[in-house]
Design an enzyme around this catalytic site. Sequence first.
Site, short mmCIF file in Angstrom:
data_model
loop_
_atom_site.label_atom_id
_atom_site.label_comp_id
_atom_site.label_asym_id
_atom_site.label_seq_id
_atom_site.Cartn_x
_atom_site.Cartn_y
_atom_site.Cartn_z
CB CYS A 12 -0.86 0.06 1.26
SG CYS A 12 -2.18 -1.14 1.30
N GLY A 40 -0.21 0.03 -4.94
CA GLY A 40 -1.54 -0.54 -4.72
C GLY A 40 -2.49 -0.06 -5.78
CG ASN A 108 2.75 0.20 3.39
OD1 ASN A 108 3.90 0.56 3.15
ND2 ASN A 108 2.31 -0.98 3.03
N GLY A 109 1.04 -1.88 5.60
CA GLY A 109 1.59 -2.94 6.44
C GLY A 109 0.53 -3.97 6.77
CB CYS A 242 10.29 -4.94 3.34
SG CYS A 242 9.91 -5.95 1.90
CE1 TYR A 248 7.61 -6.58 -9.36
CE2 TYR A 248 6.60 -7.00 -7.24
CZ TYR A 248 6.49 -6.83 -8.60
OH TYR A 248 5.27 -6.91 -9.20
CB SER A 289 11.18 -4.65 -11.28
OG SER A 289 10.30 -5.72 -11.46
CG ASP A 351 12.39 -10.94 -13.73
OD1 ASP A 351 12.43 -9.72 -13.45
OD2 ASP A 351 11.32 -11.55 -13.93
CG ASP A 352 12.39 -8.31 -10.02
OD1 ASP A 352 11.96 -8.09 -11.16
OD2 ASP A 352 11.67 -8.69 -9.08
CB CYS A 388 5.58 -11.59 2.85
SG CYS A 388 5.62 -9.98 3.68
CB CYS A 437 12.38 -7.98 6.89
SG CYS A 437 11.39 -9.49 6.83
CB CYS A 440 10.04 -13.82 1.40
SG CYS A 440 10.88 -12.33 0.97
O1 LIG Z 1 7.52 -15.95 -10.76
P1 LIG Z 1 6.30 -15.16 -10.96
O2 LIG Z 1 5.19 -15.57 -10.01
O3 LIG Z 1 5.80 -15.17 -12.37
O4 LIG Z 1 6.59 -13.65 -10.54
C1 LIG Z 1 7.83 -12.99 -10.75
C2 LIG Z 1 7.66 -11.82 -11.68
O5 LIG Z 1 6.70 -10.91 -11.13
C3 LIG Z 1 7.27 -9.62 -11.01
O6 LIG Z 1 7.02 -8.84 -12.17
P2 LIG Z 1 5.60 -8.21 -12.54
O7 LIG Z 1 5.12 -8.84 -13.78
O8 LIG Z 1 4.69 -8.27 -11.35
O9 LIG Z 1 5.82 -6.66 -12.72
P3 LIG Z 1 6.97 -5.73 -13.33
O10 LIG Z 1 6.56 -5.45 -14.74
O11 LIG Z 1 6.91 -4.52 -12.48
O12 LIG Z 1 8.31 -6.39 -13.23
C4 LIG Z 1 8.76 -9.86 -10.90
O13 LIG Z 1 9.48 -8.73 -11.39
C5 LIG Z 1 8.96 -11.07 -11.80
O14 LIG Z 1 9.12 -10.65 -13.15
N1 LIG Z 2 -0.78 -3.82 1.61
C1 LIG Z 2 -1.01 -3.12 2.69
O1 LIG Z 2 -0.16 -2.42 3.23
C2 LIG Z 2 -2.41 -3.33 3.23
C3 LIG Z 2 -2.79 -2.53 4.46
C4 LIG Z 2 -3.91 -3.22 5.21
N2 LIG Z 2 -3.41 -4.42 5.86
C5 LIG Z 2 -5.05 -3.54 4.26
O2 LIG Z 2 -5.26 -4.70 3.92
O3 LIG Z 2 -5.70 -2.63 3.83
S1 SF4 Z 3 9.04 -11.42 4.37
FE1 SF4 Z 3 9.99 -10.69 2.44
S2 SF4 Z 3 8.41 -9.40 1.43
FE2 SF4 Z 3 7.80 -9.70 3.60
S3 SF4 Z 3 8.61 -7.93 4.71
FE3 SF4 Z 3 10.14 -9.55 4.89
S4 SF4 Z 3 11.52 -9.23 3.11
FE4 SF4 Z 3 9.65 -8.06 2.74
MG LIG Z 4 8.82 -8.46 -13.45
#
Ligand SMILES: O=P(O)(O)OC[C@H]1O[C@H](OP(=O)(O)OP(=O)(O)O)[C@H](O)[C@@H]1O
Ligand SMILES: NC(=O)CC[C@H](N)C(=O)O
Ligand code: SF4
Ligand SMILES: [Mg+2]
Length: 462
Positions: A12, A40, A108-109, A242, A248, A289, A351-352, A388, A437, A440
Amino acid sequence: MFCGIDKFKEECGVFGIFLNDYKDVASLVYYGLFALQHRGQESAGMVIYNGKDFYIKKDVGLVGEVFDENFLNIKGFSAIGHVRYSTTGGNKKENAQPLFNNIAVAHNGNLVNADVLRKFLKEEGFAFQTSIDTEVILNLIIRYLKDGIEKAVFNAVEKIKGSYSILILTEDKLIGIRDPNGIRPLCIGKIDKGFVLSSESCALSAVGAEFIRDVEPGEMVVINKDGLKSIKLFKETQLRTCVFEYIYFARPDSVIDGLSVYESRVKAGIQLYKEAPLNADIVVGVPDSGTFAAVGYSQASNIPYGIGFVKNKYIGRTFIEPKSEFRDKLVLIKLNPLKENIFGKRVVLVDDSIVRGTTMKMLVNLLKRAGAKEVHVRIASPVVAYPCYFGIDTPYRKELIGATMTLDQIKDNIGADSLAFLSIDGLLKSLNREGFCLGCFNGLYPVCAPLNIDKFQFEREN
Ligand SMILES: O=P(O)(O)OC[C@H]1O[C@H](OP(=O)(O)OP(=O)(O)O)[C@H](O)[C@@H]1O
Ligand SMILES: NC(=O)CC[C@H](N)C(=O)O
Ligand code: SF4
Ligand SMILES: [Mg+2]
């Protein structure tokens, strides 16, 4: 909405402004939210105070769809806004933020103890209008309000656990709070005779504000007509930003807790080459990204960087997902390979992150069909193996490809000629400091995570 829960979803974004003058605060928050739209895309909302009344507008939809001209023309002294990706409580108008009950709250959170607190508040007679965790925060503050807003916030944050960057708007104050681990970002900007609080610094530039600093973990900043004061809410705090914000979520033109998101992505690509080098003809990044890490990989390897995919720029995240046999092929309308750059080449595809692996599997296949001789996949973050609980809507563990398959199995599954992920140590090296953090990746969270998590837990009660 786009893709269901098949990858990490954004979180968010919050944006607030407090001015000493009667001005176009609604437009400023609108621009701020526009710059935070990537955080969001489900719903958006704003609460304005004009010295006499509060004005509220919120709905499901994008920033550009939710606010009309009449609302944006309202002048005032202060306002807060929110863009939402739901983590607790479904995507519907009642759950859009900011929440309002004489004071406005934008969050946000995600709280990990919202269920117990909600039960406790209900027993005390508090009524809940929404199914989101944020309403627990609002009701806790209201419960203690007789002692004044600052004391009320102090008492409320003593009880909540999880991640939170929160904005609160009252008749005479704008308050910002960051949880004691600083999991989600929040920064302060200066504008004219007032202040701005924002999830990311990119939104400060959007309104012409000047970045001052990040809100510290466990800090409350209180802004009123006399200026800004800082209050430490917790005795013990630690910075655990995070790490996925850098990988990303955040916009590359933001700086979070002293680190440039752009630089961290390029450096992750450089480190990735050091850990997993190879000979190839072209380095291609996955838009959007993955591009920056690809640039880093190319710099470190001296393999030329080239455009491998053209992205359809109209594919906003509001793309309606047709419930059809083509659901799995969504990526095909988003990204199209550029044959001219690919044909006959040994390609490094960067990719990221990989979450479910659906994107990468299709992209490798597309490159091969476009005539790539070899496709070597390099991922600029470690294997995502745990969910997460802190404001990201993650797939269940069984849906994370990194939790269910070995490296070799993933390589075969996505059809790559080779595959490597950045190590956790390598990621930390590229960020050049500690204090993140990494839950994940390693399952170690800054706050005890619940065993069962159910996004719709309060939906059934209402
Ligand atoms: O393994 P998957 O479940 O397929 O997810 C991974 C992909 O999702 C994200 O991109 P996304 O398409 O959300 O957006 P972006 O265009 O901002 O990179 C991330 O950058 C990877 O490309
Ligand atoms: N992604 C968020 O930060 C969500 C904030 C809040 N937990 C909601 O669901 O609205
Ligand atoms: S678990 Fe991963 S996505 Fe969630 S806050 Fe920690 S680093 Fe970020
Ligand atoms: Mg992507």
